[in-house]
Design a protein around this motif. Structure first.
Motif, mmCIF file in Angstrom:
data_model
loop_
_atom_site.group_PDB
_atom_site.id
_atom_site.type_symbol
_atom_site.label_atom_id
_atom_site.label_comp_id
_atom_site.label_asym_id
_atom_site.label_seq_id
_atom_site.Cartn_x
_atom_site.Cartn_y
_atom_site.Cartn_z
ATOM 1 N N GLU A 1 0.775 -1.103 0.003
ATOM 2 C CA GLU A 1 -0.104 0.038 0.334
ATOM 3 C C GLU A 1 1.149 0.761 0.084
ATOM 4 O O GLU A 1 0.390 2.535 -0.468
ATOM 5 C CB GLU A 1 -1.335 0.052 1.276
ATOM 6 C CG GLU A 1 -1.913 -1.121 1.178
ATOM 7 C CD GLU A 1 -3.438 -1.334 1.362
ATOM 8 O OE1 GLU A 1 -3.847 0.317 1.781
ATOM 9 O OE2 GLU A 1 -4.356 -2.299 1.591
ATOM 10 N N SER B 1 -16.884 -3.333 0.485
ATOM 11 C CA SER B 1 -16.580 -2.891 1.519
ATOM 12 C C SER B 1 -17.019 -1.613 1.961
ATOM 13 O O SER B 1 -17.806 -0.885 0.698
ATOM 14 C CB SER B 1 -15.005 -2.500 1.502
ATOM 15 O OG SER B 1 -14.081 -2.106 2.439
ATOM 16 N N ALA C 1 -8.807 -9.922 4.843
ATOM 17 C CA ALA C 1 -10.144 -9.697 5.911
ATOM 18 C C ALA C 1 -10.824 -11.145 6.626
ATOM 19 O O ALA C 1 -11.320 -11.369 8.115
ATOM 20 C CB ALA C 1 -10.895 -8.743 5.614
ATOM 21 N N ASN D 1 -3.143 -3.917 -2.688
ATOM 22 C CA ASN D 1 -2.792 -4.798 -1.470
ATOM 23 C C ASN D 1 -2.717 -6.161 -2.278
ATOM 24 O O ASN D 1 -2.872 -7.148 -3.275
ATOM 25 C CB ASN D 1 -4.421 -4.501 -0.387
ATOM 26 C CG ASN D 1 -5.684 -5.376 -1.306
ATOM 27 O OD1 ASN D 1 -5.564 -6.348 -1.939
ATOM 28 N ND2 ASN D 1 -6.535 -4.420 -1.752
ATOM 29 N N GLU E 1 -16.329 5.639 -8.715
ATOM 30 C CA GLU E 1 -17.022 4.455 -8.012
ATOM 31 C C GLU E 1 -18.138 4.370 -9.239
ATOM 32 O O GLU E 1 -18.328 3.188 -9.543
ATOM 33 C CB GLU E 1 -17.248 3.909 -6.792
ATOM 34 C CG GLU E 1 -15.679 3.598 -6.100
ATOM 35 C CD GLU E 1 -15.529 3.186 -4.985
ATOM 36 O OE1 GLU E 1 -15.415 2.875 -4.328
ATOM 37 O OE2 GLU E 1 -16.622 3.939 -3.991
ATOM 38 N N THR F 1 -7.611 -3.818 6.975
ATOM 39 C CA THR F 1 -6.085 -4.556 6.095
ATOM 40 C C THR F 1 -4.690 -3.529 6.023
ATOM 41 O O THR F 1 -3.845 -4.415 5.363
ATOM 42 C CB THR F 1 -6.265 -5.949 5.200
ATOM 43 O OG1 THR F 1 -7.308 -4.713 4.288
ATOM 44 C CG2 THR F 1 -7.110 -6.348 6.151
ATOM 45 N N TYR G 1 -4.745 -8.760 14.162
ATOM 46 C CA TYR G 1 -6.008 -9.438 12.339
ATOM 47 C C TYR G 1 -4.586 -7.986 11.563
ATOM 48 O O TYR G 1 -5.106 -6.451 11.971
ATOM 49 C CB TYR G 1 -6.914 -9.220 12.363
ATOM 50 C CG TYR G 1 -7.429 -8.325 11.927
ATOM 51 C CD1 TYR G 1 -7.862 -8.567 10.606
ATOM 52 C CD2 TYR G 1 -7.967 -6.450 12.197
ATOM 53 C CE1 TYR G 1 -9.041 -8.108 9.698
ATOM 54 C CE2 TYR G 1 -8.946 -6.079 11.318
ATOM 55 C CZ TYR G 1 -9.246 -6.753 10.239
ATOM 56 O OH TYR G 1 -9.458 -5.820 9.113
ATOM 57 N N ASN H 1 -4.749 -14.189 11.444
ATOM 58 C CA ASN H 1 -6.305 -14.659 10.013
ATOM 59 C C ASN H 1 -5.738 -16.559 9.646
ATOM 60 O O ASN H 1 -7.318 -16.594 9.714
ATOM 61 C CB ASN H 1 -6.861 -13.646 9.393
ATOM 62 C CG ASN H 1 -7.425 -12.537 10.379
ATOM 63 O OD1 ASN H 1 -7.302 -11.988 10.947
ATOM 64 N ND2 ASN H 1 -8.529 -11.964 9.488
HETATM 65 N N1 LIG Z 1 -9.134 -11.662 12.478
HETATM 66 C C1 LIG Z 1 -9.504 -10.849 12.686
HETATM 67 N N2 LIG Z 1 -10.278 -10.057 11.126
HETATM 68 C C2 LIG Z 1 -11.015 -9.022 11.043
HETATM 69 C C3 LIG Z 1 -11.669 -8.687 11.975
HETATM 70 C C4 LIG Z 1 -10.962 -8.637 13.146
HETATM 71 O O1 LIG Z 1 -11.064 -7.784 13.549
HETATM 72 N N3 LIG Z 1 -9.809 -9.859 12.936
HETATM 73 N N4 LIG Z 1 -12.668 -7.254 11.423
HETATM 74 C C5 LIG Z 1 -13.323 -7.630 10.589
HETATM 75 C C6 LIG Z 1 -13.885 -6.254 9.685
HETATM 76 S S1 LIG Z 1 -14.573 -5.801 11.233
HETATM 77 C C7 LIG Z 1 -14.156 -5.629 8.636
HETATM 78 S S2 LIG Z 1 -15.121 -5.039 8.130
HETATM 79 C C8 LIG Z 1 -13.518 -6.426 8.104
HETATM 80 C C9 LIG Z 1 -12.786 -5.275 7.069
HETATM 81 O O2 LIG Z 1 -11.373 -6.022 6.383
HETATM 82 P P1 LIG Z 1 -10.825 -5.248 4.724
HETATM 83 O O3 LIG Z 1 -11.536 -5.313 3.409
HETATM 84 O O4 LIG Z 1 -9.283 -4.864 4.948
HETATM 85 O O5 LIG Z 1 -11.396 -3.963 4.753
HETATM 86 P P2 LIG Z 1 -10.769 -2.189 3.753
HETATM 87 O O6 LIG Z 1 -10.618 -1.274 4.685
HETATM 88 O O7 LIG Z 1 -12.344 -2.081 3.685
HETATM 89 O O8 LIG Z 1 -9.442 -3.046 2.593
HETATM 90 C C10 LIG Z 1 -8.996 -1.969 2.384
HETATM 91 C C11 LIG Z 1 -8.157 -1.462 1.275
HETATM 92 O O9 LIG Z 1 -9.436 -0.897 0.408
HETATM 93 C C12 LIG Z 1 -9.793 -0.519 -0.523
HETATM 94 N N5 LIG Z 1 -10.388 1.047 -0.609
HETATM 95 C C13 LIG Z 1 -9.854 2.242 -0.137
HETATM 96 N N6 LIG Z 1 -10.474 3.148 -0.076
HETATM 97 C C14 LIG Z 1 -11.421 2.722 -1.566
HETATM 98 C C15 LIG Z 1 -12.146 3.585 -1.274
HETATM 99 O O10 LIG Z 1 -12.215 4.257 -1.494
HETATM 100 N N7 LIG Z 1 -12.727 3.306 -2.894
HETATM 101 C C16 LIG Z 1 -12.809 1.420 -2.902
HETATM 102 N N8 LIG Z 1 -13.224 0.959 -4.043
HETATM 103 N N9 LIG Z 1 -11.535 0.841 -2.334
HETATM 104 C C17 LIG Z 1 -11.351 1.746 -1.519
HETATM 105 C C18 LIG Z 1 -8.021 -0.072 -0.908
HETATM 106 O O11 LIG Z 1 -7.489 -0.907 -2.564
HETATM 107 C C19 LIG Z 1 -7.724 -1.358 0.325
HETATM 108 O O12 LIG Z 1 -6.573 -1.761 0.408
HETATM 109 O O13 LIG Z 1 -11.879 -6.852 8.203
HETATM 110 C C20 LIG Z 1 -12.534 -8.483 9.390
HETATM 111 N N10 LIG Z 1 -11.270 -9.346 9.345
#
Ligand SMILES: Nc1nc2c(c(=O)[nH]1)N[C@H]1C(S)=C(S)[C@@H](COP(=O)(O)OP(=O)(O)OC[C@H]3O[C@@H](n4cnc5c(=O)[nH]c(N)nc54)[C@H](O)[C@@H]3O)O[C@H]1N2
Ligand SMILES: Nc1nc2c(c(=O)[nH]1)N[C@H]1C(S)=C(S)[C@@H](COP(=O)(O)OP(=O)(O)OC[C@H]3O[C@@H](n4cnc5c(=O)[nH]c(N)nc54)[C@H](O)[C@@H]3O)O[C@H]1N2
Ligand SMILES: [Mo]
Length: 763
Positions: free
Chosen positions: A106, A153, A470, A495, A552, A660, A730, A734
């Motif tokens: 990133e 997401s 995630a 990513n 988007e 992430t 996390y 995972n």
């Molecule tokens: N073990 C464990 N696992 C977990 C969690 C935990 O507490 N423990 N938490 C969970 C939870 S609550 C969640 S919400 C998930 C989330 O997990 P992720 O899917 O990782 O969350 P994001 O932050 O949406 O993803 C980041 C990516 O979104 C893209 N991005 C950023 N901004 C934008 C944008 O404006 N538009 C678009 N199209 N893309 C963009 C970028 O390319 C970036 O790499 O993970 C879950 N996983």
């Protein structure tokens, strides 16, 4: 492990000078002038842009700087000057890049050109938008609609989300999993049954009128720092804040507002929690029952002495259903059991009950500490029961307050991102667009993973996110992912999920919310819904990261046009060129929720959707608020093993990450510097298991399903947490989470109670 790794207790408050320093570092790294506070000035302001970080409410009368350290980091991450384009991808094979760390991927900066994976050279090569849409459309058309998944997401705007939901349904399925499926889905299942509304009932102003705050499993210092302002004000008014958290989180202990010059100069701090209860992971269920039990005892005593009742009997009689059964179940639990399950003493829980009994208006706040357990749904319902006992829903200064994650995760559900057809206004869709919406339940996140593992899912389109990182069961998922026929990632930065890809793979770079979005219809704005169901307009201010980026809505429109049979009632180009027309469509689809949408979206503080429970209108099966009585108080059956070597692993966020996205390797408030591979452990457990502080260990899964789950190379860190629990970050942990280890009723991965064993690394 490098020499730069340090584990030092952090003595300062949340916020304060540490916060200012951390922010300055990231602005410099992203090559944003430190004096460029200009951009941040528009953050979370009426007429400005809404933060791309968390979903916490935005006040109608914002501070001069209505942003926090982590919100500013998220802004800097998006408006970074760094870019990657075709030359970078020409120089690196995908296989090579899979060896890179999340942080390094990133840190390359913003994606600038649409890319298609080329099998012959194992590289992502530039492609035109038209060619990309044409091939994606052809691939999707060739598939059984049920084999395609459209993941979202929770960041994309209401406008994009509405279009995206419609795209999936017109294509023929409800396969619309979202990040909420890993997050507050437990809330979305629990609250409708309990109070008939799927979202929280409080507005920001409730914090000004409350007498008591019960705070469960949410870490505002890192994950919703602007929330520390109302908490600070409440604390100063003498409002008791009772926190339940296995970790002593600094933001819940004390806070210095980095935006208050006097506080900064005098280093003055505000105490946040009045009582801090270090509950065991998953022990909240028992703890809440204990408070309920103590409350019933106080009420019994009031009846005996003729004092004022502790229960709100008028409210219970008029507004609720199921109280007697619930009270009987509470009375039937022994204090021994409740103490064992919660890890807390009867005395402490009685003290909480006594404080709660005195408060006229109480707010119950919670986050992932409640939702990410096997019994996450039932635990949320237990908290609602506790609030209902004293009429604390639909009353000034009171209510239930789930703290949502992504900035528009709640709003996406409001406008149709859901796998559940019963949550969709299908009649309206039929009427407006003259098509037959799919009525079969679609796939949620866990089910989409199952479908990828068993081969029934063949295409995955991702509107944001880093899904593969995630989700649980990383090792099996990464292997299965490569068998997908089509993967499409609509993203801002590179990513890991771009590198683990399908046979036909695209990366489609998009504009971020902070950027200026010029379309045929002029400069565009978007909207989102915060944690308190208030809807805000958001306008970008920064120059786009590159000339080839599409917004988007334009990308969704492009895929829709290439995939779907033309529908004379939908003009995708018009929607992509003028988002006000999408808002009109949203209003037509949800007239009660979005009345006068375009006119009201700039209301300072947002406009609130009607939340019936907040007005004591209960849209439940009984027409009342339901006390739901659980079958058992076992929050996590898998971790309740007789073997004392099986530990409950809590996986959580550091102060230096957004999901992430890893901003850095420090977790200032927990005293960790230079690494994310630490294992937080109670000293007694370290001794009991024959380990040493700072020793290197490995974690292995402790379930008997024959899958080997293993992550190596953690450093033990003695920490003040309950025995039997360990903590790690996390997404690194995972691979240890079985896919089936999820909340039974909501399928939220139970990431806060993963059964593991610790193995000492051989010297
Ligand atoms: N073990 C464990 N696992 C977990 C969690 C935990 O507490 N423990 N938490 C969970 C939870 S609550 C969640 S919400 C998930 C989330 O997990 P992720 O899917 O990782 O969350 P994001 O932050 O949406 O993803 C980041 C990516 O979104 C893209 N991005 C950023 N901004 C934008 C944008 O404006 N538009 C678009 N199209 N893309 C963009 C970028 O390319 C970036 O790499 O993970 C879950 N996983
Ligand atoms: N800066 C930043 N902001 C974010 C995010 C981010 O990654 N970075 N992520 C966003 C997203 S998508 C989400 S969902 C939210 C997540 O925000 P949070 O809900 O705060 O999520 P976590 O950091 O996973 O952990 C929450 C807290 O739960 C505690 N906990 C763990 N297990 C238990 C338990 O069994 N009982 C109790 N009572 N507490 C427990 C942990 O110690 C931790 O303090 O934040 C959002 N905001
Ligand atoms: Mo989340």
């Amino acid at each position: 492990m490098t020499d730069s790794v340090q584990l030092d207790p952090y003595e300062g408050p949340a916020g304060g000078w540490g916060s200012a320093k951390s922010l300055t570092e990231i602005l410099l790294r992203e090559q944003i002038p430190v004096t460029g506070g200009l951009m941040l000035r528009h953050q979370n302001k009426p007429g400005g842009f809404m933060c791309v970080s968390c979903a916490w409410a935005k006040p109608g009368k914002p501070a001069v700087f209505e942003y926090c350290e982590n919100g500013a980091k998220a802004t800097a991450w998006e408006v970074t000057r760094k870019r990657i384009g075709a030359e970078f991808f020409a120089a690196h094979t995908v296989t090579e890049l899979t060896g890179w760390r999340d942080y390094d991927l990133e840190e390359l900066g913003r994606l600038t050109v649409p890319l298609r994976w080329d099998a012959a050279s194992d590289r992502y090569l530039p492609v035109s938008w038209d060619a990309a849409f044409a091939e994606i459309g052809a691939e999707l058309k060739a598939l059984d609609p049920k084999a395609a998944v459209f993941y979202a997401s929770g960041r994309a705007s209401l406008e994009t989300s509405y279009m995206y939901g419609l795209l999936a349904r017109l294509h023929g399925s409800n396969n619309l999993p979202d990040s909420s499926n890993m997050c507050h889905e437990s809330t979305s299942v629990a609250l409708p049954e309990s109070i008939g509304s799927p979202v929280g009932t409080v507005l920001l102003e409730a914090f000004e009128h409350t007498d008591c705050i019960l705070f469960f499993g949410q870490n505002p210092g890192s994950n919703a720092p602007r929330m520390l302002h109302p908490l600070q004000d409440a604390s100063r008014r003498g409002v008791p804040i009772i926190t339940f958290n296995p970790f002593r989180e600094r933001g819940l202990e004390r806070f210095t507002n980095p935006q208050a010059p006097l506080e900064m100069l005098t280093k003055s701090e505000t105490r946040i929690s009045s009582q801090y209860l270090q509950v065991k992971a998953g022990g909240d269920f028992g703890a809440i029952y204990g408070i309920c039990k103590a409350l019933l005892a106080l009420d019994d005593a009031a009846i005996a002495s003729g004092a004022e009742r502790v229960l709100d009997t008028a409210f219970i009689a008029e507004h609720t259903h199921g109280f007697e059964a619930f009270a009987a179940s509470v009375r039937g639990k022994s204090w021994d059991e409740l103490e064992r399950r919660s890890g807390l003493t009867r005395k402490a829980l009685e003290q909480t009950a006594a404080t709660y009994a005195k408060a006229k208006a109480t707010i119950g706040v919670y986050g992932m500490g409640l939702t990410q357990h096997r019994m996450g749904v039932e635990t949320v319902q237990a908290l609602v029961n506790l609030l209902l006992m004293r009429g604390n829903i639909g009353k000034r200064g009171a209510g239930i307050c789930p703290v949502r994650g992504h900035s528009n995760v709640q709003g996406q559900r409001t406008v149709g991102i859901t796998e559940k057809p019963e949550l969709v206004p299908n009649d309206k869709l039929r009427e407006l667009y003259a098509f037959e919406p799919p009525m079969e339940k679609g796939l949620n996140t866990v089910e989409a993973c199952e479908g990828i593992l068993d081969g029934s899912v063949k295409a995955f389109v991702a509107l944001g996110g880093n899904f593969i990182r995630a989700v649980p069961e990383t090792a099996l998922m990464e292997e299965a992912w490569k068998t997908l026929r089509l993967t499409v990632q609509i993203s801002t930065k590179l990513n890991r999920n771009h590198l683990i890809h399908g046979e036909v793979a695209y990366i489609l770079p998009c504009l971020g919310r902070i950027e200026i979005d010029e379309q045929a219809g002029g400069r565009q704005a978007v909207s989102m819904e915060d944690s308190t169901a208030c809807i805000h307009g958001s306008k970008g201010y920064a120059e786009p990261a590159g000339p080839e980026l599409l917004s988007e809505p334009r990308i969704v429109a492009g895929i829709a046009k290439a995939t779907l049979t033309p529908n004379p009632r939908i003009d995708w180009d018009r929607w992509g060129g003028d988002y006000a027309s999408v808002r009109d469509a949203i209003e037509a689809t949800y007239p009660d929720q979005f009345k006068d949408f375009n006119a009201r979206m700039w209301t300072p503080g947002g406009f609130r959707r009607p939340i019936p429970a907040a007005d004591r209108t209960w849209k439940t099966d009984t027409g009342k608020a339901n006390f739901v009585t659980p079958r058992s108080l076992s929050a996590d059956p898998d971790t309740e093993q007789a073997d004392p070597e099986v530990m409950r692993l809590i996986t959580m966020r550091s102060n230096d990450q957004f999901n992430t996205t890893i901003y850095g390797y420090d977790d200032r408030f927990r005293g960790v510097k230079g690494t994310r591979m630490v294992l937080f452990m109670n000293r007694d457990d370290i001794a009991r298991l024959g380990l040493r502080d700072a020793q290197t260990v490995h974690l292995v899964g402790a379930t008997d399903d024959k899958v080997v789950r293993r992550v190596e190379g953690f450093r033990v860190l003695a920490y003040d947490i309950p025995t039997g629990c360990v903590g790690g970050y996390y997404p690194e942990c995972n691979p240890l989470i079985p896919l089936w280890h999820h909340a039974e009723r909501s399928k939220v991965p139970a990431a806060k109670s993963v059964p593991v064993r610790i193995e000492a690394a051989s010297a």
